[in-house]
Write a protein that holds these residues in place. Structure first.
Motif, short mmCIF file in Angstrom:
data_model
loop_
_atom_site.label_atom_id
_atom_site.label_comp_id
_atom_site.label_asym_id
_atom_site.label_seq_id
_atom_site.Cartn_x
_atom_site.Cartn_y
_atom_site.Cartn_z
N LEU A 1 5.63 3.71 1.44
CA LEU A 1 5.36 2.41 0.81
C LEU A 1 5.20 1.35 2.25
CD1 LEU A 1 5.38 0.07 -1.11
CD2 LEU A 1 7.99 -0.16 -0.77
N VAL A 2 4.12 0.92 2.25
CA VAL A 2 3.81 -0.16 3.35
C VAL A 2 3.92 -1.40 2.72
CG1 VAL A 2 2.17 -0.86 4.90
CG2 VAL A 2 2.05 1.61 4.46
N VAL A 3 4.72 -2.53 3.33
CA VAL A 3 5.10 -3.36 3.08
C VAL A 3 5.54 -4.47 3.96
CG1 VAL A 3 7.41 -2.98 2.14
CG2 VAL A 3 6.35 -4.85 0.95
N HIS A 4 5.26 -5.79 4.31
CA HIS A 4 5.79 -6.56 5.20
C HIS A 4 7.40 -6.79 5.25
CE1 HIS A 4 6.05 -9.63 8.47
NE2 HIS A 4 6.64 -10.54 7.65
N GLY B 1 9.47 5.84 -5.60
CA GLY B 1 9.17 7.23 -5.59
C GLY B 1 8.61 7.85 -4.45
N VAL B 2 8.53 7.18 -3.24
CA VAL B 2 8.26 7.62 -2.14
C VAL B 2 9.07 8.09 -0.94
CG1 VAL B 2 5.97 6.31 -2.53
CG2 VAL B 2 8.04 5.62 -1.12
N ALA C 1 0.77 -1.09 0.00
CA ALA C 1 0.02 0.00 0.02
C ALA C 1 0.83 1.33 -0.03
CB ALA C 1 -0.96 0.07 1.19
N ILE C 2 0.30 2.38 -0.52
CA ILE C 2 0.94 3.66 -0.42
C ILE C 2 0.20 4.46 0.55
CG2 ILE C 2 1.69 5.60 -1.53
CD1 ILE C 2 3.31 3.08 -2.28
N HIS C 3 0.86 4.78 1.69
CA HIS C 3 0.19 5.54 2.81
C HIS C 3 0.58 6.90 2.69
CE1 HIS C 3 -1.78 6.90 6.64
NE2 HIS C 3 -0.41 7.27 6.85
N VAL C 4 -0.51 7.93 2.44
CA VAL C 4 -0.15 9.41 2.30
C VAL C 4 -0.49 9.99 3.72
CG1 VAL C 4 -0.77 11.49 1.04
CG2 VAL C 4 -1.04 9.16 -0.08
N ALA C 5 0.61 10.44 4.19
CA ALA C 5 0.46 11.44 5.50
C ALA C 5 -0.22 12.62 5.35
CB ALA C 5 1.84 11.42 6.20
#
Length: 264
Positions: free
Chosen positions: A118-121, A197-198, A107-111
C-alpha cells in the motif's frame, strides 16, 4: 564518487516541501540526475501548499525539480502522485493526469516477487492532523523555526570543521513522546496495510526513513528532502534500499550520459 547513472525498477520520494526555504531542492535535482526508474511514486507533501498560502517562495531550483520530473515522464517513466496533507489541494483531482503524472488517493504497488504494498502518505492516520488541524499548523511553524535555527547552528559547525547535525532528528529520538508517536504511527500504518490485504506499506509524513517488519508487515518510510534527503529505491529483483543523498556539492555537475561518454 559515483559517476554512473543508477537505474531502478521503482523510486519512492516523499516530503520534498517545494515552496519552503527548508526544501533541499538542489540535492533532489542532483539525485534525479543520477537515478532513473521505470516508475516513480511521489508519496505526498511534494509541494507545500500550507506554506505557499501564507508566503510565496518559489526559487528556480524548485521549478527545476518540477521540470525534471515532467521530463522523466515524457521519456517514458510512470509517475504516480499520492498527495499528502501539505499538498491536499490535489485531492480534488484524484484520477486525473497532469503532464503525464497520475494523481491517486493511494496506490497498490506490486513488487517483482509478487508482494503487494500500500502506497499512501500517512497523514490520514495522524490524529494531530485529522483531529486538531490548528495544532498541526502550529507544529508546522515550530518545525520551520527549528530548521532555521539548525541551519545557523550547522553553519557554525562547518566553520569549525564539524559535520552536519540534525536538531529535530535528535529531538525525535530523545523525547519520549516523539518516540512513542513514531511507533504508534508505524503500528497504525501496518494495521492499514493488513486491512487492505497487502504485505507491506510505503509511506512518508513523519520525515523518518526506515524499513522493518516489526508489526507483521514490511513497513517502509521514504524520509524527506528537508533534512535527511532520502529516497526508497526498489531494485529489479524486488530488494529495497534507502538512498541518502546528502553531499553538499558534486565535483562534476554534468548529466550522467555526458560523464559516461567521456569515460568511454
Amino acid at each position: 564518487m559515483e559517476t554512473g547513472l543508477r537505474k531502478f525498477r521503482t523510486l519512492f520520494i516523499s516530503d520534498v516541501h517545494l515552496g519552503t526555504r527548508g526544501c533541499q531542492a538542489d540535492r533532489l535535482l542532483d539525485f534525479l540526475r543520477w537515478h532513473e526508474a521505470e516508475t516513480i511514486y511521489l508519496v505526498g507533501d511534494i509541494v507545500d501548499g500550507w506554506h505557499l498560502k501564507s508566503y510565496w517562495y518559489w526559487p528556480q531550483p524548485h521549478n527545476d525539480v518540477v521540470q525534471k520530473l515532467l521530463r522523466k515522464s515524457r521519456k517514458g517513466a510512470r509517475l504516480v502522485y499520492v498527495p499528502g496533507n501539505h499538498d491536499e489541494f490535489l485531492r480534488d483531482y484524484y484520477g486525473t493526469h497532469f503532464g503525464g503524472i497520475e494523481v491517486a488517493e493511494h496506490a497498490i504497488h506490486v513488487a517483482p516477487t509478487g508482494r503487494r504494498y500500500l502506497v499512501v502518505h500517512g497523514d490520514n492516520f495522524d490524529l494531530i492532523v485529522t483531529q486538531a488541524r490548528w495544532l498541526a499548523l502550529l507544529g508546522d511553524r515550530a518545525y520551520d523555526f527549528s530548521i532555521m535555527v539548525n541551519r545557523l547552528f550547522n553553519s557554525i559547525r562547518r566553520r569549525l570543521g564539524f559535520g552536519y547535525w540534525s536538531l529535530s532528528k535528535w529531538a525525535k529520538f530523545k523525547v519520549k513522546n516523539a518516540v512513542n508517536y513514531i511507533g504508534d504511527f508505524e503500528r497504525t500504518l501496518a494495521a492499514e496495510a493488513e486491512r487492505h490485504g497487502v504485505e507491506g506499506v510505503i509511506c512518508g509524513h513523519i520525515h523518518h526513513a526506515t524499513m522493518h517488519h516489526s508489526f507483521g508487515v514490511h513497513y517502509v518510510n521514504c524520509g524527506d528532502w528537508v533534512e535527511s534527503c532520502t529516497a526508497i529505491a526498489e531494485h529489479h529483483d524486488g530488494q529495497f534500499e534507502i538512498i541518502t543523498w546528502t553531499r553538499a556539492e558534486r565535483l562534476d555537475e554534468r548529466e550522467p550520459a555526458a560523464v559516461a561518454a567521456q569515460a568511454a
